[in-house]
Design a protein around this motif. Structure first.
Motif, mmCIF file in Angstrom:
data_model
loop_
_atom_site.group_PDB
_atom_site.id
_atom_site.type_symbol
_atom_site.label_atom_id
_atom_site.label_comp_id
_atom_site.label_asym_id
_atom_site.label_seq_id
_atom_site.Cartn_x
_atom_site.Cartn_y
_atom_site.Cartn_z
ATOM 1 N N GLU A 71 0.820 -1.223 0.000
ATOM 2 C CA GLU A 71 0.000 0.000 0.000
ATOM 3 C C GLU A 71 0.850 1.268 0.000
ATOM 4 O O GLU A 71 0.403 2.318 -0.442
ATOM 5 N N LYS A 72 2.080 1.160 0.495
ATOM 6 C CA LYS A 72 2.963 2.333 0.567
ATOM 7 C C LYS A 72 3.413 2.811 -0.812
ATOM 8 O O LYS A 72 3.992 3.893 -0.933
ATOM 9 N N LEU A 73 3.143 2.023 -1.844
ATOM 10 C CA LEU A 73 3.463 2.457 -3.199
ATOM 11 C C LEU A 73 2.494 3.558 -3.659
ATOM 12 O O LEU A 73 2.861 4.437 -4.438
ATOM 13 N N ALA A 74 1.257 3.495 -3.184
ATOM 14 C CA ALA A 74 0.220 4.435 -3.648
ATOM 15 C C ALA A 74 0.602 5.907 -3.487
ATOM 16 O O ALA A 74 0.454 6.685 -4.435
ATOM 17 N N PRO A 75 1.123 6.352 -2.344
ATOM 18 C CA PRO A 75 1.484 7.768 -2.216
ATOM 19 C C PRO A 75 2.626 8.204 -3.136
ATOM 20 O O PRO A 75 2.866 9.394 -3.325
ATOM 21 N N LYS A 76 3.314 7.221 -3.741
ATOM 22 C CA LYS A 76 4.409 7.541 -4.669
ATOM 23 C C LYS A 76 3.923 7.581 -6.123
ATOM 24 O O LYS A 76 4.673 7.934 -7.022
ATOM 25 N N PHE A 77 2.676 7.190 -6.342
ATOM 26 C CA PHE A 77 2.148 7.099 -7.704
ATOM 27 C C PHE A 77 1.652 8.472 -8.168
ATOM 28 O O PHE A 77 0.598 8.931 -7.769
ATOM 29 N N ASP A 78 2.428 9.114 -9.007
ATOM 30 C CA ASP A 78 2.076 10.460 -9.468
ATOM 31 C C ASP A 78 2.515 10.651 -10.925
ATOM 32 O O ASP A 78 3.497 11.344 -11.203
ATOM 33 N N PRO A 79 1.787 10.047 -11.859
ATOM 34 C CA PRO A 79 2.169 10.130 -13.275
ATOM 35 C C PRO A 79 1.838 11.500 -13.882
ATOM 36 O O PRO A 79 0.883 11.649 -14.643
ATOM 37 N N GLN A 80 2.638 12.491 -13.513
ATOM 38 C CA GLN A 80 2.356 13.869 -13.919
ATOM 39 C C GLN A 80 2.355 14.070 -15.428
ATOM 40 O O GLN A 80 1.759 15.021 -15.921
ATOM 41 N N HIS A 81 3.016 13.200 -16.166
ATOM 42 C CA HIS A 81 3.078 13.362 -17.621
ATOM 43 C C HIS A 81 1.981 12.588 -18.354
ATOM 44 O O HIS A 81 1.978 12.537 -19.578
ATOM 45 N N PHE A 82 1.059 12.004 -17.587
ATOM 46 C CA PHE A 82 -0.048 11.294 -18.235
ATOM 47 C C PHE A 82 -0.850 12.277 -19.084
ATOM 48 O O PHE A 82 -1.254 13.339 -18.619
ATOM 49 N N ARG A 124 -6.007 7.657 -3.060
ATOM 50 C CA ARG A 124 -4.770 7.244 -2.403
ATOM 51 C C ARG A 124 -3.481 7.792 -3.008
ATOM 52 O O ARG A 124 -2.411 7.516 -2.491
ATOM 53 N N THR A 125 -3.579 8.529 -4.109
ATOM 54 C CA THR A 125 -2.340 9.001 -4.743
ATOM 55 C C THR A 125 -2.324 10.519 -4.864
ATOM 56 O O THR A 125 -3.374 11.156 -4.890
ATOM 57 N N PRO A 126 -1.147 11.107 -4.975
ATOM 58 C CA PRO A 126 -1.071 12.555 -5.190
ATOM 59 C C PRO A 126 -1.593 12.957 -6.574
ATOM 60 O O PRO A 126 -1.956 14.104 -6.795
ATOM 61 N N PHE A 127 -1.665 12.010 -7.489
ATOM 62 C CA PHE A 127 -2.204 12.275 -8.834
ATOM 63 C C PHE A 127 -3.663 12.720 -8.729
ATOM 64 O O PHE A 127 -4.067 13.694 -9.361
ATOM 65 N N ALA A 128 -4.446 12.006 -7.928
ATOM 66 C CA ALA A 128 -5.820 12.377 -7.566
ATOM 67 C C ALA A 128 -6.734 12.693 -8.756
ATOM 68 O O ALA A 128 -7.636 13.516 -8.643
ATOM 69 N N ARG A 129 -6.485 12.051 -9.889
ATOM 70 C CA ARG A 129 -7.343 12.220 -11.067
ATOM 71 C C ARG A 129 -7.829 10.858 -11.523
ATOM 72 O O ARG A 129 -7.235 9.838 -11.179
ATOM 73 N N ASP A 130 -8.879 10.858 -12.310
ATOM 74 C CA ASP A 130 -9.429 9.615 -12.839
ATOM 75 C C ASP A 130 -8.998 9.469 -14.297
ATOM 76 O O ASP A 130 -9.610 10.051 -15.194
ATOM 77 N N PRO A 131 -7.926 8.702 -14.560
ATOM 78 C CA PRO A 131 -7.448 8.560 -15.931
ATOM 79 C C PRO A 131 -8.450 7.873 -16.856
ATOM 80 O O PRO A 131 -8.446 8.106 -18.064
ATOM 81 N N MET A 132 -9.346 7.043 -16.303
ATOM 82 C CA MET A 132 -10.336 6.370 -17.148
ATOM 83 C C MET A 132 -11.323 7.388 -17.708
ATOM 84 O O MET A 132 -11.763 7.280 -18.848
#
Length: 199
Positions: A71-82, A124-132
């Motif tokens: 679960e600690k991976l989630a706060p690191k997930f931030d695909p800013q270039h998506f 759960r992530t700093p990305f906080a967007r819905d890519p779908m």
């Protein structure tokens, strides 16, 4: 199979178009892009400084990583270039007619804004967007069919999901409860919130 055997093979009846029609678009499309994306993209096949000898999305299972650690991976997930537009354009430029993406793989993490489980990319992530949502909008705009991959049986994060026996006692698992509380409601979300879904 030899030539004589081939003559005995029953060919599909031309009188059953209703059974064929739902997947006709898929057969006609011929090729599509599959995007495998989730928390496993962060370690990318490396765990504790060592490259693992198997496909990266199976990392949690192969290394028997506890849920609390994974679960600690989630706060690191931030695909800013998506950029949904460029992903869909890439598929289109390559001649793809549809795009399939993982909405939840075996790690149990929803790559969309799920109200069913807080274990998702928005909460759960700093990305906080819905890519779908962004992909659905772009696929509609660029006329590419959007398709979803959803792991309905294997879920290493959920106590009742299949195959996590290092965190959860196999004898205590209730697969009916898991289907009822997570799978069916999440599939309902995916099939009702993103417009037409190809498959």
């Amino acid at each position: 199979m030899n030539a004589a055997d081939i003559s005995d093979v029953k060919r599909p009846s031309k009188k059953a178009p209703a059974k064929i029609a739902p997947l006709k678009w898929w057969r006609d499309s011929r090729i599509g892009m599959f995007i495998h994306w989730g928390l496993y993209s962060i370690p990318a096949g490396v765990w504790k400084g060592k490259r693992v000898p198997y496909i990266g999305e199976w990392l949690m299972y192969q290394e028997k990583i506890p849920v609390a650690t994974y679960e600690k991976l989630a706060p690191k997930f931030d695909p800013q270039h998506f950029d949904a537009a460029s992903w869909v354009q890439l598929a289109k430029d390559a001649g793809m007619r549809y795009l399939t993406i993982t909405t939840k793989h075996h790690e149990g993490f929803a790559m969309y804004n799920s109200k069913v489980s807080p274990y998702n990319i928005v909460e759960r992530t700093p990305f906080a967007r819905d890519p779908m949502k962004e992909l659905a909008r772009e696929c509609k705009k660029q006329r590419i069919k959007l398709c979803f991959y959803y792991s309905q049986d294997i879920d290493w994060h959920h106590p009742d999901g299949a195959w996590n026996t290092w965190d959860f006692d196999e004898k205590q698992k209730n697969s009916e409860r898991y289907l009822k509380e997570k799978v069916l409601p999440q599939l309902r979300e995916l099939l009702t919130q993103y417009g037409p879904v190809g498959m």
